[in-house]
Structure formats: C-alpha cells, structure tokens
Design a protein around this motif. Structure first.
Motif, short mmCIF file in Angstrom:
data_model
loop_
_atom_site.label_atom_id
_atom_site.label_comp_id
_atom_site.label_asym_id
_atom_site.label_seq_id
_atom_site.Cartn_x
_atom_site.Cartn_y
_atom_site.Cartn_z
N UNK A 140 0.82 -1.21 0.00
CA UNK A 140 0.00 0.00 0.00
C UNK A 140 0.85 1.26 0.00
N UNK A 141 2.02 1.20 0.64
CA UNK A 141 2.81 2.40 0.86
C UNK A 141 4.00 2.55 -0.10
N UNK A 142 4.39 1.47 -0.74
CA UNK A 142 5.54 1.50 -1.64
C UNK A 142 5.15 1.12 -3.07
N UNK A 143 5.81 1.77 -4.03
CA UNK A 143 5.84 1.22 -5.38
C UNK A 143 6.81 0.03 -5.33
N UNK A 144 6.33 -1.15 -5.67
CA UNK A 144 7.18 -2.34 -5.68
C UNK A 144 7.94 -2.38 -7.01
N UNK A 145 9.25 -2.45 -6.96
CA UNK A 145 10.09 -2.29 -8.15
C UNK A 145 11.13 -3.41 -8.21
N UNK A 146 11.47 -3.82 -9.42
CA UNK A 146 12.54 -4.80 -9.62
C UNK A 146 13.28 -4.49 -10.90
N UNK A 147 14.56 -4.78 -10.91
CA UNK A 147 15.37 -4.70 -12.13
C UNK A 147 16.15 -6.00 -12.25
N UNK A 148 16.10 -6.61 -13.43
CA UNK A 148 16.96 -7.76 -13.68
C UNK A 148 18.39 -7.26 -13.80
N UNK A 149 19.31 -7.76 -12.97
CA UNK A 149 20.70 -7.31 -13.08
C UNK A 149 21.27 -7.60 -14.47
N UNK A 150 22.26 -6.84 -14.84
CA UNK A 150 22.90 -7.04 -16.16
C UNK A 150 23.32 -8.50 -16.35
N UNK A 151 22.98 -9.02 -17.53
CA UNK A 151 23.31 -10.40 -17.85
C UNK A 151 22.27 -11.41 -17.42
N UNK A 152 21.19 -10.95 -16.78
CA UNK A 152 20.19 -11.85 -16.21
C UNK A 152 18.84 -11.70 -16.91
N UNK A 153 18.27 -12.82 -17.31
CA UNK A 153 16.88 -12.89 -17.78
C UNK A 153 16.59 -11.87 -18.88
N UNK A 154 15.83 -10.81 -18.54
CA UNK A 154 15.41 -9.84 -19.55
C UNK A 154 16.42 -8.74 -19.81
N UNK A 155 17.50 -8.71 -19.03
CA UNK A 155 18.50 -7.64 -19.16
C UNK A 155 19.73 -8.14 -19.90
N UNK A 156 19.60 -8.24 -21.23
CA UNK A 156 20.70 -8.71 -22.09
C UNK A 156 21.35 -9.95 -21.48
N UNK A 157 20.65 -11.05 -21.47
CA UNK A 157 21.13 -12.24 -20.74
C UNK A 157 22.41 -12.83 -21.30
N UNK A 158 23.26 -13.29 -20.40
CA UNK A 158 24.41 -14.09 -20.79
C UNK A 158 23.89 -15.40 -21.37
N UNK A 159 24.47 -15.82 -22.47
CA UNK A 159 24.04 -17.05 -23.12
C UNK A 159 25.22 -17.99 -23.27
N UNK A 160 24.95 -19.27 -23.05
CA UNK A 160 26.03 -20.27 -23.12
C UNK A 160 25.55 -21.47 -23.93
#
Length: 525
Positions: A140-160
């Motif tokens: 109720x009191x906070x905007x809930x926010x997330x960022x995928x760290x670099x190289x993870x999932x949706x943030x230019x993921x590392x691929x192997x």
C-alpha cells in the motif's frame, strides 16, 4: 553459489547453480581465518558523493513505462554504461518492472526487491510473487520495483549452452572415480566456459556485483528516490551490501535476508556452504526417521546412518542410472539425483515431496520425482529449454572472485576437508568448485569487508539452519556493517522473511513502514 527460491509466501531466496557449477565459484590463495568478520582483507571503498559528469545522462534519463502483459504491472528499459570506467563506450539495457503503491496511506517511495542468484530474475519474482505476496501494508505504501541485473533474464542475458547441451552438462559426474572421469568433468567445464565466451563476449567482463550495484543507484535516481529502500535475499544480500558500501549516504531502509559474507574467499564460502547443506540434511534426516514413509531408515535410525544410506543410493545411481519417463531419454544418475535432494533442503515444506521422490527411486526404480526437483531447480521447462540462470550465475561468480581451485589435483587434496564438512555432499561440492578455473575472463573482484560507514541502520537476517547461506555469514556481515542490526530466526530453511514467522515478519514490516529497526541481536523462533 547455490541459489534457490523458496516455494513459500514471498518466495524470497535464491536460485542455485548445478552440481556441475554448484557453489560460489572462486577463491584466492589467502583464506580468511574467521567468519566473524576478517580484518585480513580491505574494506570496500565508497564512491565519491558527487555524480561524475560522464554519468549525468544516465542519472537524468526518463523511463517510458508501458504495460507488460501482467495486470497491474508496468515495465520499462533502463540504460546503464556497459563499462563504468568508460561511460561513452556503449550501453547495457536493463529490464525494470513496477507495481505502484495501492494505498491507503502516504506513499513512502520505491521498494526495490531482488530474489538472489546471481541469475534469479528480479522482474519475474516481482510479477509472480513479491508484487502480490508482500504484506498488504507494505504494498500500500511503496511502489514495488525490480530490475533484472545485467546479464540476467530480460537484461541482455548471458548465453552459453543450448538446451540439449545443458542436459548433458547437468548430468556430468561430479564425483569422478578415476582420471578419465575427472578429465570428462574438466572437459565439461571448459566447454561451458568456452560457449559463454563465444556467445556473450561483450557482457562477460561487465556483469560484476559492483556494476550491478551501481546500476541500482541509477535506477534509484531515475525513480526519484533520494535514498534506496531494498529487500534482498541470499545473493541479493551481497548486492545490497555492496550498494551500501559504495553509496552509504544513499542507504534508506535495507533488509538483507539470508546474508552472504563478502570477506571470505570462495573456497571458504564453498566449504561453509557445504557444511550448511549437511546441517539442513541432518534436520531432514531427524524428521524423516519419525515418518512411516521414510525411505532411508526406520524409526530410531541414527541421522548419520540416514546419510550413509543416501550416499549408498547415490553410488548405485552412479553405476546404474534409473529410468525417469523423460521424453528426451534422460535417466536419473548421481548428479541429477544429488541436485534434486539439495533442492529440497531449501524449505522444510518440500521434505514430504523429497521422501516420496526418494521412495519411488529407491523402491520402484522410478527417478521421475527426483528429476522433477532437479529440473525445477535448474529452471528447465518441459520442452527442454533452460532459463539463463546457470549462465548468469557462473558469469557473475567467476568475475567477482578468483577461482577456488586451478587444477583437479588441488580439488583432490581438498576433498577430505569437504567430506568432513558433509559426508553426504562434500565430494561433489568440492569438484563443483573447479568450474571457474577455465573461465574465459579474468576476475575483477577480491574478498573484502563491507563497512558502509555513515549508512542508516541495515537489517541483516540470518536463519540458524540455513543450508545455502550459513548463519555465521549473517553474523559476520552484521558485524562488518557499521550500522548492521542482526535479526535471527531459529529454524530451518533458506531465508526467513515471509516464511511463516510472525516475529520475523513483524520486525521487518515495522522497519519498512516506520523506519524502526529491530534491536540488534533480536531472535525469533
């Protein structure tokens, strides 16, 4: 490091890497002598308070929010410099998601969440769990926010490796019986590393925890928050503590749940974690022998005997894998079975599922149950596709610390100490610590203390029988942080917030909503 998300209410926790790349990868030759806050390593140095002019365009950017397919959530793309030493040398694009404060009550700002890893998707965690599962008063009191760290999932993921090769990799024997088998394990590590280097050469030098923490400060500024409010679990505690060390004057309300100890080299981290899994297994064993369906021993069987029986089962699978009914033809060998068992150590609510899976495997020669636990751990879908969890995990760990072992011979010498820490899991975890020896990028980090002098109170949460982040790490981090407040949960499982303890949840909610941290040393059961 081993990472895994808990299936409970908030699913805080981490996701773990396979037995083919299991623990925090990396260790320097200089082992820390104490987990209570080593003074033998330097402290992380805070960055200057003034933002460098070269970074001003990043701090001044405006996010373009849009719908992203999940009702109630918005998504955007944040730009950060690929290389903070050369901000003009290209960008990395980071996926951000938020769910706005629902009210009633005055908005307190943004609450950034990270489920751990490295490699766990913070955006996925927010959309699936935190954004709907955190206490209503917090949402109720906070905007809930997330960022995928670099190289993870949706943030230019590392691929192997692709899915088919990943299947082979996860089945690699990590308890080699001779030089031929140890050579096959080394070849698997080399192939994995070379594949990451071939597919993600641009990113591999720039996915460190320090860089990810600096990205979070850009996001804080872009969101319009003067200070960062943050809840991080497992590896997310290392990320949050690193932020505090770099930007102590910008620390708001930080919760570090299931803490890591940044002062330890990886060999020590791996050895401590090996002991942590043994502690968790002993709790499982004591519970198992009170149950009529325990496949590892009847009522009154000593926990040590339960471990011997499991180890004997693993040896049987090493020689004779059993069917699983998998459409891709995978059988259950020792590696996948061990991962399945370890996966169930993260939360005691999974123990019943583990007993059933072990019963099917031991009595009926049906490995489907343990394979399912292993697949969920690796984030492998039914079509044979893997999330980039393992790739990102190795990429970050191998950059953050020097390799734990350089040669198979070093591992062989260390096996007895790992087996002493865990008779059941020790050998496999020792060999798993070799994976970064062949990484194509040299590490940029070293063990260090984090003091964050001048920061507001930081709540460090430790669980006494946590398998993946041993309680001693929480004590050490709370001791290192100048403003650390240790909050202890006396119980089983990985992490504590949102896992059923009203005492823990109340203490953290009060801190987030009112800014009042728990008394240092507070204990909950």
């Amino acid at each position: 490091m081993y990472i895994r998300r808990s299936p409970r209410r908030f699913r805080t926790g981490v996701t773990l890497l396979s037995l083919a790349a299991l623990l925090v990868s990396g260790c320097s030759a200089a082992e820390s002598t104490s987990s209570a806050g080593s003074t033998a390593v330097a402290a992380l140095v805070a960055l200057p308070r003034a933002t460098p002019s070269a970074l001003a365009p990043y701090y001044g950017q405006k996010l373009s929010w849009r719908g992203c397919g999940v009702p109630g959530f918005e998504c955007a793309t944040l730009k950060a410099p690929l290389d903070y030493a050369e901000p003009g040398g290209g960008d990395v694009r980071l996926a951000v998601a938020r769910k706005k404060a629902t009210g009633p009550g005055k908005r307190l700002g943004s609450l950034l969440v990270n489920p751990g890893g490295p490699g766990g998707s913070a955006v996925g965690y927010l959309q699936q769990y935190a954004g709907i599962g955190y206490p209503a008063g917090v949402r109720a009191r906070y905007d809930m926010v997330a960022v995928d760290p670099r190289g993870v999932a949706r943030s230019e993921p590392v691929e192997c490796l692709d899915g088919r090769k990943m299947d082979t990799y996860t089945q690699t024997d990590t308890t080699p019986d001779d030089q031929r088998e140890s050579g096959e394990l080394v070849d698997a590590y080399k192939e994995f590393a070379e594949s990451c280097g071939a597919h993600s050469a641009r990113l591999l030098r720039h996915v460190s925890t320090v860089e990810a923490a600096r990205d979070m400060d850009i996001l804080r500024a872009v969101l319009g928050d003067g200070k960062l409010t943050y809840v991080g679990a497992s590896y997310g505690t290392f990320l949050g503590a690193t932020y505090a060390g770099l930007f102590p004057n910008r620390v708001g309300r930080l919760v570090l749940d299931g803490a890591m100890d940044p002062s330890l080299p990886a060999r020590r981290l791996n050895l401590d974690q090996t002991a942590g899994f043994e502690t968790a297994f002993q709790s499982f064993a004591k519970d198992c022998v009170t149950r009529s369906d325990c496949p590892l021993g009847g009522k009154g069987t000593a926990p040590a005997k339960v471990g011997e029986n499991l180890k004997a089962f693993f040896r049987t699978l090493d020689a004779h894998p059993i069917p699983t009914g998998d459409p891709d033809g995978r059988k259950l060998g020792e590696a996948l079975a061990t991962t399945g068992v370890i996966a169930a150590m993260y939360d005691e609510s999974t123990w019943e599922q583990l007993r059933e899976a072990l019963s099917s495997a031991i009595k009926d020669k049906d490995g489907a149950g343990l394979l399912a636990l292993s697949d969920s751990y690796y984030e492998r879908d039914p079509d044979g596709r893997y999330a980039n969890l393992m790739a990102a995990n190795a990429a970050v760990n191998c950059l953050d610390l020097p390799a734990a072992f350089s040669t198979p011979e070093q591992v062989e010498k260390a096996v007895p100490s790992f087996e002493k820490a865990s008779p059941v899991f020790g050998e496999g975890l020792a060999w798993a610590s070799l994976n970064c020896a062949y990484w194509p990028v040299r590490p940029t980090g070293e063990p260090h203390r984090i003091e964050a002098k001048g920061a507001a109170p930081i709540v460090v949460v430790g669980t006494t029988r946590d398998p993946a982040t041993p309680y001693r790490w929480a004590r050490s981090l709370a001791h290192q942080l100048a403003s650390g407040r240790l909050l202890t949960y006396e119980g089983d499982g990985h992490t504590a917030y949102g896992r059923g303890s009203a005492c823990i949840d109340s203490a953290i909610d009060t801190y987030l909503l009112h800014g009042t941290p728990p008394t240092d040393g507070k204990r909950c059961k």
